[in-house]
Design an enzyme around this catalytic site. Structure first.
Site, PDB file in Angstrom:
ATOM      1  N   THR A  73       0.583  -1.096  -0.150  1.00 23.14           N
ATOM      2  CA  THR A  73       0.282   0.376  -0.064  1.00 23.14           C
ATOM      3  C   THR A  73       0.685   1.353  -0.003  1.00 23.14           C
ATOM      4  O   THR A  73       0.792   1.777  -0.734  1.00 23.14           O
ATOM      5  CB  THR A  73      -1.065  -0.098   1.397  1.00 23.14           C
ATOM      6  OG1 THR A  73      -1.514  -1.002   1.133  1.00 23.14           O
ATOM      7  CG2 THR A  73      -1.877   1.246   0.978  1.00 23.14           C
ATOM      8  N   ASN A 145      -6.241  -9.229  -7.897  1.00 22.59           N
ATOM      9  CA  ASN A 145      -6.158  -9.808  -6.665  1.00 22.59           C
ATOM     10  C   ASN A 145      -8.174 -10.498  -6.571  1.00 22.59           C
ATOM     11  O   ASN A 145      -8.098 -11.458  -5.469  1.00 22.59           O
ATOM     12  CB  ASN A 145      -5.701  -9.139  -5.245  1.00 22.59           C
ATOM     13  CG  ASN A 145      -6.623  -7.521  -5.464  1.00 22.59           C
ATOM     14  OD1 ASN A 145      -6.602  -7.077  -6.364  1.00 22.59           O
ATOM     15  ND2 ASN A 145      -7.921  -7.183  -4.492  1.00 22.59           N
ATOM     16  N   GLN A 173       0.509  -9.801  -6.485  1.00 27.03           N
ATOM     17  CA  GLN A 173      -0.774 -10.712  -6.273  1.00 27.03           C
ATOM     18  C   GLN A 173       0.130 -11.968  -7.516  1.00 27.03           C
ATOM     19  O   GLN A 173       0.154 -12.724  -7.472  1.00 27.03           O
ATOM     20  CB  GLN A 173      -1.794 -11.051  -7.030  1.00 27.03           C
ATOM     21  CG  GLN A 173      -2.780 -10.488  -6.154  1.00 27.03           C
ATOM     22  CD  GLN A 173      -3.254 -10.743  -4.295  1.00 27.03           C
ATOM     23  OE1 GLN A 173      -2.355 -12.096  -4.615  1.00 27.03           O
ATOM     24  NE2 GLN A 173      -3.640  -9.847  -3.710  1.00 27.03           N
ATOM     25  N   SER A 192       4.438  -6.928  -1.861  1.00 28.35           N
ATOM     26  CA  SER A 192       4.348  -6.950  -0.809  1.00 28.35           C
ATOM     27  C   SER A 192       4.952  -8.186  -0.163  1.00 28.35           C
ATOM     28  O   SER A 192       4.519  -9.338  -0.180  1.00 28.35           O
ATOM     29  CB  SER A 192       2.753  -6.919  -0.731  1.00 28.35           C
ATOM     30  OG  SER A 192       2.103  -7.003   0.652  1.00 28.35           O
ATOM     31  N   HIS A 194       4.196 -10.245   2.794  1.00 25.70           N
ATOM     32  CA  HIS A 194       2.849 -11.215   3.015  1.00 25.70           C
ATOM     33  C   HIS A 194       2.427 -11.927   2.963  1.00 25.70           C
ATOM     34  O   HIS A 194       1.268 -12.824   2.927  1.00 25.70           O
ATOM     35  CB  HIS A 194       2.136 -10.525   4.605  1.00 25.70           C
ATOM     36  CG  HIS A 194       1.399  -9.649   4.505  1.00 25.70           C
ATOM     37  ND1 HIS A 194       0.410 -10.054   4.261  1.00 25.70           N
ATOM     38  CD2 HIS A 194       1.223  -7.944   3.606  1.00 25.70           C
ATOM     39  CE1 HIS A 194      -0.776  -8.956   3.363  1.00 25.70           C
ATOM     40  NE2 HIS A 194       0.221  -7.720   3.179  1.00 25.70           N
ATOM     41  N   THR A 235      13.564   4.039   9.944  1.00 24.20           N
ATOM     42  CA  THR A 235      14.227   3.222  10.117  1.00 24.20           C
ATOM     43  C   THR A 235      13.568   2.181   9.354  1.00 24.20           C
ATOM     44  O   THR A 235      11.998   1.270   9.454  1.00 24.20           O
ATOM     45  CB  THR A 235      14.077   3.456  11.747  1.00 24.20           C
ATOM     46  OG1 THR A 235      14.595   4.441  11.674  1.00 24.20           O
ATOM     47  CG2 THR A 235      15.218   2.085  12.042  1.00 24.20           C
ATOM     48  N   CYS A 319     -19.480  -4.546   4.114  1.00 25.48           N
ATOM     49  CA  CYS A 319     -20.572  -4.332   5.361  1.00 25.48           C
ATOM     50  C   CYS A 319     -19.917  -2.935   5.606  1.00 25.48           C
ATOM     51  O   CYS A 319     -18.621  -3.343   6.738  1.00 25.48           O
ATOM     52  CB  CYS A 319     -20.912  -5.182   6.361  1.00 25.48           C
ATOM     53  SG  CYS A 319     -22.371  -4.768   6.902  1.00 25.48           S
TER      54      CYS A 319
HETATM   55  N1  PLP Z   1      -2.221  -4.704  -4.054  1.00 21.00           N
HETATM   56  C1  PLP Z   1      -2.554  -5.159  -4.724  1.00 21.00           C
HETATM   57  C2  PLP Z   1      -3.563  -6.664  -5.956  1.00 21.00           C
HETATM   58  C3  PLP Z   1      -2.937  -6.438  -3.141  1.00 21.00           C
HETATM   59  O1  PLP Z   1      -4.098  -7.584  -3.708  1.00 21.00           O
HETATM   60  C4  PLP Z   1      -2.704  -5.634  -1.800  1.00 21.00           C
HETATM   61  C5  PLP Z   1      -3.569  -6.239  -1.197  1.00 21.00           C
HETATM   62  O2  PLP Z   1      -4.223  -7.073  -0.859  1.00 21.00           O
HETATM   63  C6  PLP Z   1      -2.246  -4.779  -2.011  1.00 21.00           C
HETATM   64  C7  PLP Z   1      -2.053  -3.806  -3.341  1.00 21.00           C
HETATM   65  C8  PLP Z   1      -1.486  -4.099  -0.945  1.00 21.00           C
HETATM   66  O3  PLP Z   1      -0.536  -4.634  -0.516  1.00 21.00           O
HETATM   67  P1  PLP Z   1      -0.518  -4.711   2.058  1.00 21.00           P
HETATM   68  O4  PLP Z   1      -0.980  -5.522   1.772  1.00 21.00           O
HETATM   69  O5  PLP Z   1       1.034  -5.247   1.122  1.00 21.00           O
HETATM   70  O6  PLP Z   1      -0.615  -3.266   1.877  1.00 21.00           O
END
Ligand code: PLP
Length: 378
Positions: A73, A145, A173, A192, A194, A235, A319
């Site tokens: 993000t 996603n 993704q 990303s 995670h 940092t 929701c």
């Molecule tokens: N972009 C896409 C296509 C995603 O699927 C996601 C998270 O689901 C993100 C960006 C954001 O990733 P993060 O959770 O590392 O902020």
């Protein structure tokens, strides 16, 4: 007795890979700031440099082109709001972290163009060709996603670059789930940790443009102590970043198991026939993602019912204030409200077994008819 849980929500967050977990734990034992000149700091810096090298090798860019952030993000914010341009072009199905940056750019007075998709989730290339302008930044996702639909960046990049515009790819993704050449034509890529089996708390913006003017257009959105070559103050989270590097090395060796998705969709099709809708079915899709709907079964109910049986899946509907808001992605693909409310996403990992898929299918085959019958009976 608590039922065994089956996790089918890898696109939301994937479990940590053992090697990533090991380095994460080891790094958490250390103290020190990677910017400090003493031995403790230098040790942290070494771990950071090692992770940076994994990314610069993978993306064939300079180590200076690897800007670590706290999430994708944040990387998307840096790409869209840091890059100097007065014209931003995004697709209608981008993740909220891109979509809301585009909205913010509009508030700040920039021109924003939105490119539509068809019912199969394919980008409207003519619309893109029409919208693109010199110096514009085009932000497109390599894989969606929600639906898993994959876009071939090499198909769009020539028309973007020939117009003198730049291409940012949201690769969150796609990383580890699509061949790396999907990123080859990009000027920058967001990723990303995670989502690929690294720790939460790390992301990166990869600056890999071959255009000489590109770097002069990159500016920070978080101002601070000059970390990350002056493009991201703060940092660095070395433990998470070290695990991100290890996860990247490991995830590209994992098998891409198309047979899991095929087995899942085949079983559901066999049982539900024409009541089943698969989003993006005719498009190239991620091997690990199936977004489906069963006519008459609301996704928000399906997610809860499956959760009670021990299965974690997700829905595009959310929701808010007592109202169900359907997915922007489904609506952009032309779905009416009812159909959009039925969209359920399952996302697998390489370690899932055929019997896990069978168990999930069995639960869906049990729960959906019950829910549909009870709706029809009202
Ligand atoms: N972009 C896409 C296509 C995603 O699927 C996601 C998270 O689901 C993100 C960006 C954001 O990733 P993060 O959770 O590392 O902020």
């Amino acid at each position: 007795m608590r039922k065994m849980r089956f996790y089918f929500d890898y696109n939301a967050s994937a479990p940590m890979l053992p090697s990533a977990q090991a380095i994460y734990k080891a790094q958490c034992e250390y103290v020190g700031n990677a910017s400090s000149p003493h031995a403790f700091g230098r040790m942290r810096r070494r771990a950071l440099d090692e992770a940076r090298a994994v990314f610069s090798d993978f993306f064939s860019c300079s180590p200076r082109g690897v800007i670590f952030t706290a999430s994708a993000t944040e990387a998307n914010n840096l790409a869209l709001l840091g890059f100097v341009t007065s014209h931003l072009i995004v697709s209608a199905v981008e993740h909220d972290s891109v979509w809301n940056c585009a909205k913010e750019a509009k508030k700040r007075g920039h021109k924003v163009s939105v490119i539509g998709v068809d019912g199969a989730g394919r980008l409207d290339e003519n619309e893109l060709a029409h919208a693109v302008s010199e110096g514009a930044l085009v932000s497109l996702m390599a894989a969606n996603n929600e639906t898993g639909v994959i876009w071939q960046m090499e198909q769009f990049a020539p028309l973007i670059h020939e117009a003198g515009a730049f291409l940012h790819v949201d690769g969150v993704q796609a990383l580890g789930r699509v061949n790396a050449d999907v990123f080859a034509a990009a000027d920058m890529v967001s990723v990303s940790s995670h989502k690929i089996g690294g720790a939460l708390g790390a992301g990166a913006l990869i600056l890999c443009s071959k255009n000489e003017d590109f770097l002069s257009k990159c500016a920070p959105v978080i101002h601070g102590g000059g970390q990350e070559y002056g493009l991201r103050g703060g940092t660095e989270n070395v433990s998470a970043i070290a695990s991100f590097g290890v996860a990247l090395k490991a995830c590209v060796t994992l098998p891409m198991r198309d047979e899991l998705r095929d087995q899942f969709e085949h079983e559901l099709r066999h049982f539900f026939g024409t009541r089943l809708h698969i989003w993006g079915e005719t498009s190239r899709r991620l091997w690990n993602t199936s977004c489906f709907g069963i006519a008459g079964w609301r996704a928000e109910e399906a997610v809860l019912a499956l959760d009670l049986e021990g299965f974690a899946v997700s829905s595009g509907s959310a929701c808010s204030s007592g109202h169900i808001r359907t997915s922007r992605v489904m609506r952009a693909m032309g779905a009416d409200e009812d159909k959009a409310r039925e969209a359920i996403r399952v996302s697998f990992g390489a370690e899932h077994r055929a019997q896990d898929i069978q168990s999930l299918c069995a639960a869906i085959k049990k729960l959906a008819p019950l829910a549909i019958e009870s709706t029809l009976a009202i």
